[in-house]
Design a protein around this motif. Structure first.
Motif, mmCIF file in Angstrom:
data_model
loop_
_atom_site.group_PDB
_atom_site.id
_atom_site.type_symbol
_atom_site.label_atom_id
_atom_site.label_comp_id
_atom_site.label_asym_id
_atom_site.label_seq_id
_atom_site.Cartn_x
_atom_site.Cartn_y
_atom_site.Cartn_z
ATOM 1 N N ASP A 149 -9.628 51.717 4.702
ATOM 2 C CA ASP A 149 -9.042 50.382 4.585
ATOM 3 C C ASP A 149 -9.058 49.641 5.919
ATOM 4 O O ASP A 149 -9.288 48.434 5.958
ATOM 5 C CB ASP A 149 -7.613 50.468 4.046
ATOM 6 C CG ASP A 149 -7.565 50.849 2.573
ATOM 7 O OD1 ASP A 149 -8.618 50.803 1.901
ATOM 8 O OD2 ASP A 149 -6.469 51.197 2.093
ATOM 9 N N ARG A 181 -11.878 40.681 9.149
ATOM 10 C CA ARG A 181 -11.460 39.902 10.328
ATOM 11 C C ARG A 181 -12.689 39.371 11.062
ATOM 12 O O ARG A 181 -12.688 38.241 11.548
ATOM 13 C CB ARG A 181 -10.602 40.754 11.281
ATOM 14 C CG ARG A 181 -9.240 41.152 10.731
ATOM 15 C CD ARG A 181 -8.300 40.019 10.545
ATOM 16 N NE ARG A 181 -8.121 39.306 11.810
ATOM 17 C CZ ARG A 181 -7.526 38.138 11.928
ATOM 18 N NH1 ARG A 181 -7.044 37.536 10.872
ATOM 19 N NH2 ARG A 181 -7.409 37.551 13.093
ATOM 20 N N LEU A 232 -6.990 40.726 2.920
ATOM 21 C CA LEU A 232 -6.371 41.253 4.144
ATOM 22 C C LEU A 232 -4.909 41.625 3.897
ATOM 23 O O LEU A 232 -4.449 42.676 4.351
ATOM 24 C CB LEU A 232 -6.471 40.235 5.286
ATOM 25 C CG LEU A 232 -7.838 40.075 5.936
ATOM 26 C CD1 LEU A 232 -7.844 38.862 6.868
ATOM 27 C CD2 LEU A 232 -8.253 41.340 6.675
ATOM 28 N N TRP A 291 -10.693 46.103 6.721
ATOM 29 C CA TRP A 291 -9.866 45.071 7.353
ATOM 30 C C TRP A 291 -10.593 44.494 8.567
ATOM 31 O O TRP A 291 -10.653 43.274 8.742
ATOM 32 C CB TRP A 291 -8.521 45.681 7.753
ATOM 33 C CG TRP A 291 -7.536 44.713 8.333
ATOM 34 C CD1 TRP A 291 -6.622 43.967 7.664
ATOM 35 C CD2 TRP A 291 -7.361 44.398 9.722
ATOM 36 N NE1 TRP A 291 -5.887 43.205 8.550
ATOM 37 C CE2 TRP A 291 -6.320 43.454 9.801
ATOM 38 C CE3 TRP A 291 -7.983 44.826 10.892
ATOM 39 C CZ2 TRP A 291 -5.906 42.913 11.023
ATOM 40 C CZ3 TRP A 291 -7.565 44.296 12.101
ATOM 41 C CH2 TRP A 291 -6.534 43.356 12.165
ATOM 42 N N LEU A 342 -4.806 44.831 1.936
ATOM 43 C CA LEU A 342 -5.178 45.966 2.784
ATOM 44 C C LEU A 342 -4.056 46.340 3.745
ATOM 45 O O LEU A 342 -3.786 47.524 3.970
ATOM 46 C CB LEU A 342 -6.458 45.660 3.572
ATOM 47 C CG LEU A 342 -7.743 45.678 2.773
ATOM 48 C CD1 LEU A 342 -8.899 45.109 3.603
ATOM 49 C CD2 LEU A 342 -8.074 47.084 2.297
ATOM 50 N N GLU A 343 -3.405 45.339 4.330
ATOM 51 C CA GLU A 343 -2.312 45.616 5.271
ATOM 52 C C GLU A 343 -1.183 46.367 4.578
ATOM 53 O O GLU A 343 -0.624 47.309 5.154
ATOM 54 C CB GLU A 343 -1.836 44.314 5.902
ATOM 55 C CG GLU A 343 -2.859 43.760 6.881
ATOM 56 C CD GLU A 343 -2.634 42.303 7.262
ATOM 57 O OE1 GLU A 343 -1.665 41.675 6.756
ATOM 58 O OE2 GLU A 343 -3.441 41.783 8.054
#
Length: 126
Positions: free
Chosen positions: A66, A74, A19, A70, A22-23
């Motif tokens: 992406d 989540r 995560l 993500w 990806l962020e």
């Protein structure tokens, strides 16, 4: 077979790490897309604009991919919190730990995933 606490902790750490990556990638790609337009100061020609648009479309497409990953990760964290992670959402069988570590966003067992992929190839999107 349900997942042990240690296995869940390993998967949660793996998901959180992905995560974070990806962020950063999403922010970078969106920033690059915006930079392309801000660098076009009206002096460029149609070719410059076309190039900027193409690059921006690629950046936005990659960012969109992406964001989808993500969201799926989540959702995996939510299933962990709910106690339903590692159980196939289609048939209810336990998903092997090895599959979950290879694909932590997996929510189907291999058999149900194969059926879903065949259905997708036949009928388009799920």
């Amino acid at each position: 077979m349900s997942l042990s606490e240690a296995q869940l902790e390993q998967i949660v750490a793996q998901i959180r790490g992905r995560l974070a990556v990806l962020e950063e990638e999403i922010a970078r790609k969106l920033g690059e897309s915006a930079e392309g337009f801000s660098s076009f100061d009206g002096v460029g020609d149609a070719g410059d604009l076309s190039s900027i648009l193409t690059e921006s479309e690629v950046d936005l497409s990659e960012a969109r991919r992406d964001v989808d990953e993500w969201r799926a990760l989540r959702a995996s964290l939510r299933r962990i919190e709910e106690g339903t992670y590692g159980v196939c959402t289609e048939c209810g069988v336990d998903i092997p730990f090895e599959r979950l570590t290879a694909a932590p966003l997996a929510h189907r067992c291999i058999d149900c995933q194969a059926v879903a992929e065949k259905r997708e190839r036949t009928f388009g999107t799920e």
